[in-house]
Write an enzyme that holds these catalytic residues in place. Structure first.
Site, PDB file in Angstrom:
ATOM      1  N   ASP A 209      13.461  56.979 -30.575  1.00  0.00           N
ATOM      2  CA  ASP A 209      14.194  56.678 -29.346  1.00  0.00           C
ATOM      3  C   ASP A 209      15.419  57.577 -29.235  1.00  0.00           C
ATOM      4  O   ASP A 209      15.751  58.315 -30.159  1.00  0.00           O
ATOM      5  CB  ASP A 209      14.652  55.213 -29.357  1.00  0.00           C
ATOM      6  CG  ASP A 209      15.553  54.921 -30.552  1.00  0.00           C
ATOM      7  OD1 ASP A 209      16.771  55.137 -30.435  1.00  0.00           O
ATOM      8  OD2 ASP A 209      15.030  54.513 -31.612  1.00  0.00           O
ATOM      9  N   ASP A 211      18.601  56.449 -29.023  1.00  0.00           N
ATOM     10  CA  ASP A 211      19.696  55.537 -29.316  1.00  0.00           C
ATOM     11  C   ASP A 211      20.127  54.767 -28.078  1.00  0.00           C
ATOM     12  O   ASP A 211      19.326  54.005 -27.520  1.00  0.00           O
ATOM     13  CB  ASP A 211      20.861  56.285 -29.955  1.00  0.00           C
ATOM     14  CG  ASP A 211      21.829  55.329 -30.668  1.00  0.00           C
ATOM     15  OD1 ASP A 211      21.340  54.344 -31.238  1.00  0.00           O
ATOM     16  OD2 ASP A 211      23.031  55.558 -30.640  1.00  0.00           O
TER      17      ASP A 211
END
Length: 267
Positions: A209, A211
């Site tokens: 991802d 973050d």
């Protein structure tokens, strides 16, 4: 029953069991309490490998509650000299995209109140953390990624946060502005404890991802999205780890990890 011995240790999820040619589970007692789970010791490419799920077999232990000292001590007790420490991680830089791997060479500790040393006295011991990850193991990990056709960043800094919460946008912006690439909740003190026991350690961060979403212009990270992307890329990680083990020479001759305590004490 005779205790099994191993040379290579892996922390990770339960999907790795299927690669072993043979093996059995070992209950290891430590001075620091029980490890996260029983240790599975098996054979892979003719090498003895110890495997321990750092969050427990059912992923019931959050990162700030892991008994890192017990986990590393258990590996050492089984004879392990080299630790492979893969993890799911977030990206702090746009060019480090979900699905990429990062072979980290540095960490930044942002955790609190974790038991992070074996050396509480009476012999004062200061183990250097200047180069926390084994350079020889990192070379082999980079080679394994290349041979498996995996996009891998050959170096990177992982900032380790306490958890279990994810970062605020302000924190994520700050971490990214420092030039750090990766964010995770379990690399510290795991990596340094391995160094204190004179074991080689390598990290393989699987990026799941962006973050808090700032660098990829996406929604902030959620646990469900992390698990989704991790599951999609788990096969790549498993194949890469198998190749890494295959590439490892029988002996570790070209690094200084085995002598980490040599200049760490004044006695």
């Amino acid at each position: 029953m005779e205790k099994l011995q191993a040379d290579i240790g892996i922390f990770g999820g339960s999907g790795f069991y299927k690669f072993f040619e043979e093996g059995r589970q070992e209950q290891v007692e430590t001075p620091y309490g029980p490890p996260s789970d029983r240790v599975f010791v098996g054979t892979l490419h003719g090498k003895k490998v110890a495997f321990l799920p750092r969050h427990g077999a059912h992923h019931a232990i959050p990162p700030h509650k892991i008994n890192y000292r017990a986990n590393l001590w258990a590996m050492k007790a089984l004879g392990v000299k080299r630790i492979i420490s893969p993890c799911a991680a977030g990206s702090l830089q746009k060019h480090v995209a979900p699905g990429h791997f990062v072979i980290c060479d540095q960490f930044v500790d942002r955790t609190t109140n974790r038991a992070d040393t074996f050396y509480e006295g009476p012999i004062v011991t200061h183990v250097s953390a200047a180069d926390p990850y084994c350079p020889e193991m990192r070379k082999l990990a980079i080679q394994a990624c290349s041979e498996e056709g995996i996009v891998a960043h050959e170096q990177g800094t992982v900032v380790v946060i306490q958890g279990p919460r994810f970062s605020t946008k302000a924190e994520s912006k700050w971490f990214g502005s420092q030039g750090w690439e990766v964010i995770n909740m379990s690399q510290y003190p795991e990596a340094h404890l391995a160094k204190e026991l004179e074991m080689c350690v390598v990290n393989v961060s699987l990026i799941t991802d962006y973050d808090s979403g700032l660098h990829g212009n996406v929604e902030p990270v959620s646990h469900s999205e992390v698990m989704k992307v991790f599951s999609q890329n788990l096969g790549k990680l498993q194949k890469m780890l198998v190749r890494l083990i295959e590439l490892m020479p029988p002996q570790r001759d070209n690094c200084q990890c085995a002598s980490a305590l040599e200049h760490a004490r004044i006695i």
